[in-house]
Design a protein around this motif. Structure first.
Motif, PDB file in Angstrom:
ATOM      1  N   SER A   1       4.597  -0.917   0.645  1.00  0.00           N
ATOM      2  CA  SER A   1       4.904  -1.677  -0.559  1.00  0.00           C
ATOM      3  C   SER A   1       5.942  -2.741  -0.288  1.00  0.00           C
ATOM      4  O   SER A   1       6.718  -2.652   0.652  1.00  0.00           O
ATOM      5  CB  SER A   1       5.416  -0.726  -1.649  1.00  0.00           C
ATOM      6  OG  SER A   1       4.462   0.242  -1.955  1.00  0.00           O
TER       7      SER A   1
ATOM      8  N   GLN B   1      -8.372   1.141  -0.318  1.00  0.00           N
ATOM      9  CA  GLN B   1      -7.071   1.075  -0.981  1.00  0.00           C
ATOM     10  C   GLN B   1      -7.015  -0.138  -1.884  1.00  0.00           C
ATOM     11  O   GLN B   1      -7.728  -1.116  -1.678  1.00  0.00           O
ATOM     12  CB  GLN B   1      -5.961   0.993   0.070  1.00  0.00           C
ATOM     13  CG  GLN B   1      -6.124  -0.155   1.054  1.00  0.00           C
ATOM     14  CD  GLN B   1      -5.201  -0.026   2.249  1.00  0.00           C
ATOM     15  OE1 GLN B   1      -4.002   0.071   2.092  1.00  0.00           O
ATOM     16  NE2 GLN B   1      -5.775  -0.022   3.462  1.00  0.00           N
ATOM     17  N   GLY B   2      -6.179  -0.057  -2.901  1.00  0.00           N
ATOM     18  CA  GLY B   2      -6.028  -1.174  -3.815  1.00  0.00           C
ATOM     19  C   GLY B   2      -5.538  -0.714  -5.168  1.00  0.00           C
ATOM     20  O   GLY B   2      -4.926   0.345  -5.310  1.00  0.00           O
ATOM     21  N   VAL B   3      -5.827  -1.508  -6.169  1.00  0.00           N
ATOM     22  CA  VAL B   3      -5.427  -1.226  -7.547  1.00  0.00           C
ATOM     23  C   VAL B   3      -6.683  -0.961  -8.358  1.00  0.00           C
ATOM     24  O   VAL B   3      -7.577  -1.806  -8.411  1.00  0.00           O
ATOM     25  CB  VAL B   3      -4.632  -2.398  -8.148  1.00  0.00           C
ATOM     26  CG1 VAL B   3      -4.309  -2.130  -9.608  1.00  0.00           C
ATOM     27  CG2 VAL B   3      -3.348  -2.637  -7.353  1.00  0.00           C
TER      28      VAL B   3
ATOM     29  N   GLY C   1       0.803  -1.210   0.000  1.00  0.00           N
ATOM     30  CA  GLY C   1       0.000   0.000   0.000  1.00  0.00           C
ATOM     31  C   GLY C   1       0.824   1.242   0.000  1.00  0.00           C
ATOM     32  O   GLY C   1       1.999   1.218   0.298  1.00  0.00           O
TER      33      GLY C   1
ATOM     34  N   TYR D   1     -10.233  -3.512  -4.340  1.00  0.00           N
ATOM     35  CA  TYR D   1      -9.759  -3.028  -3.046  1.00  0.00           C
ATOM     36  C   TYR D   1      -9.404  -4.179  -2.097  1.00  0.00           C
ATOM     37  O   TYR D   1      -9.799  -5.337  -2.298  1.00  0.00           O
ATOM     38  CB  TYR D   1     -10.830  -2.169  -2.374  1.00  0.00           C
ATOM     39  CG  TYR D   1     -11.342  -1.010  -3.190  1.00  0.00           C
ATOM     40  CD1 TYR D   1     -10.495  -0.263  -4.004  1.00  0.00           C
ATOM     41  CD2 TYR D   1     -12.695  -0.649  -3.152  1.00  0.00           C
ATOM     42  CE1 TYR D   1     -10.980   0.815  -4.741  1.00  0.00           C
ATOM     43  CE2 TYR D   1     -13.184   0.424  -3.882  1.00  0.00           C
ATOM     44  CZ  TYR D   1     -12.323   1.148  -4.677  1.00  0.00           C
ATOM     45  OH  TYR D   1     -12.799   2.208  -5.411  1.00  0.00           O
TER      46      TYR D   1
ATOM     47  N   TYR E   1      -0.663   0.673  -6.828  1.00  0.00           N
ATOM     48  CA  TYR E   1      -1.466   0.575  -5.608  1.00  0.00           C
ATOM     49  C   TYR E   1      -1.702   1.965  -5.041  1.00  0.00           C
ATOM     50  O   TYR E   1      -0.776   2.760  -4.917  1.00  0.00           O
ATOM     51  CB  TYR E   1      -0.710  -0.293  -4.594  1.00  0.00           C
ATOM     52  CG  TYR E   1      -1.548  -0.790  -3.443  1.00  0.00           C
ATOM     53  CD1 TYR E   1      -2.129  -2.048  -3.472  1.00  0.00           C
ATOM     54  CD2 TYR E   1      -1.739  -0.006  -2.315  1.00  0.00           C
ATOM     55  CE1 TYR E   1      -2.884  -2.512  -2.404  1.00  0.00           C
ATOM     56  CE2 TYR E   1      -2.492  -0.454  -1.244  1.00  0.00           C
ATOM     57  CZ  TYR E   1      -3.066  -1.718  -1.298  1.00  0.00           C
ATOM     58  OH  TYR E   1      -3.819  -2.160  -0.236  1.00  0.00           O
TER      59      TYR E   1
END
Length: 291
Positions: A21, A172-174, A5, A178, A133
């Motif tokens: 990360s 959060q996520g891509v 993250g 999430y 991310y």
């Protein structure tokens, strides 16, 4: 969680959840991942799984072990995290029913018990999310400088759909896939250490600005800024009069099962389907068991 993250920001030290990360996947089954330690749950290893039937590629999984030794003794934090992920996925499905311009999804999470390690610790496991991310908000009022419409509207949606009983945040996520959410409940009960209760909900309300997706969903306006920027719905308003209030009282809780000596088991509630069929998965790993 997931693909690691971005930095959290805007919180109050240890009260906020943080992610970070990691480096590339390890070639060993459960090797320590590169990356600094942090508070809360830390992604500790990656493992190649069986080939994905759709892509024929071997998916990569992330294992997460708490950095707090007390959590490995009590272990409740692991079940609360899986519960929050399932609850967030439930609200994501509700959100998508209203045909927003972008749909959202939460990766599925489950637990492993590592028999070959001292005290046979638990770890949370989910599929690694590849790609850039991003952290969109946190559990204490932080909002990313990007302030994308969809994730902020989703958090607001959960507050209204639950009749102000809870708020799903720490989005959060891509893209809009999430992971690792936090749930605030108005009574401050449940949902782990990151549940800041009404105080956390109030912090969200203070910094949230309703956008075009909030307006599309006919959510009660909170500090609205209806600009023409970002993701925009095709029509200004959805066809429904308002979002449906969902009673979460029947949502299955994860509870201990002392009779079989298991660390825990899923509730046998008829609403267990919220956790999806197949939550208990098989594994060929000789060193761990999926719970």
């Amino acid at each position: 969680g997931g693909g690691g993250g971005g930095g959290g920001g805007g919180g109050e030290g240890a009260s906020t959840r943080q992610t970070h990360s990691h480096g590339g996947a390890s070639s060993s089954a459960f090797a320590a991942a590169a990356g600094p330690a942090c508070g809360g749950i830390d992604s500790c290893s990656k493992r190649q799984g069986d080939p994905d039937p759709d892509t024929a590629a071997a998916p990569t999984y992330v294992a997460k072990i708490s950095m707090d030794p007390r959590d490995n003794a009590d272990r409740e934090v692991y079940f609360r995290d899986v519960e929050m992920q399932a609850l967030a996925a439930f609200y994501a499905n509700q959100f998508n029913e209203y045909n927003p311009p972008k749909k959202v999804q939460f990766v599925r999470a489950w637990l492993l018990q590592l028999h070959d390690r001292e005290m046979a610790p638990l770890c949370g496991v989910e599929r690694f999310i590849a790609g850039p991310y991003r952290k969109h908000n946190n559990n204490f009022g932080f909002v990313s400088d990007e302030e994308r419409n969809t994730p902020q509207a989703f958090s607001h949606f959960t507050y209204e759909s639950s009749n102000h009983a809870l708020l799903v945040c720490d989005i959060q996520g891509v893209s809009d896939l999430y992971t690792d959410p936090q749930v605030h409940s108005s009574d401050g009960v449940g949902f782990g250490k990151g549940n800041m209760g009404q105080r956390g909900i109030d912090k969200f309300i203070q910094t949230h600005h309703c956008n075009s997706v909030c307006r599309y969903l006919k959510l009660p306006p909170i500090n609205p800024i209806y600009s023409g920027l970002g993701t925009l719905p095709v029509t200004q308003f959805m066809q429904y009069e308002h979002v449906q209030v969902v009673n979460i009282a029947q949502f299955p809780r994860l509870k201990r099962n002392s009779k079989r000596g298991k660390t825990s088991a899923l509730s046998s509630s008829p609403t267990r389907s919220l956790l999806e069929n197949g939550t208990v998965e098989d594994t060929s790993c000789a060193f761990c068991t999926v719970l």
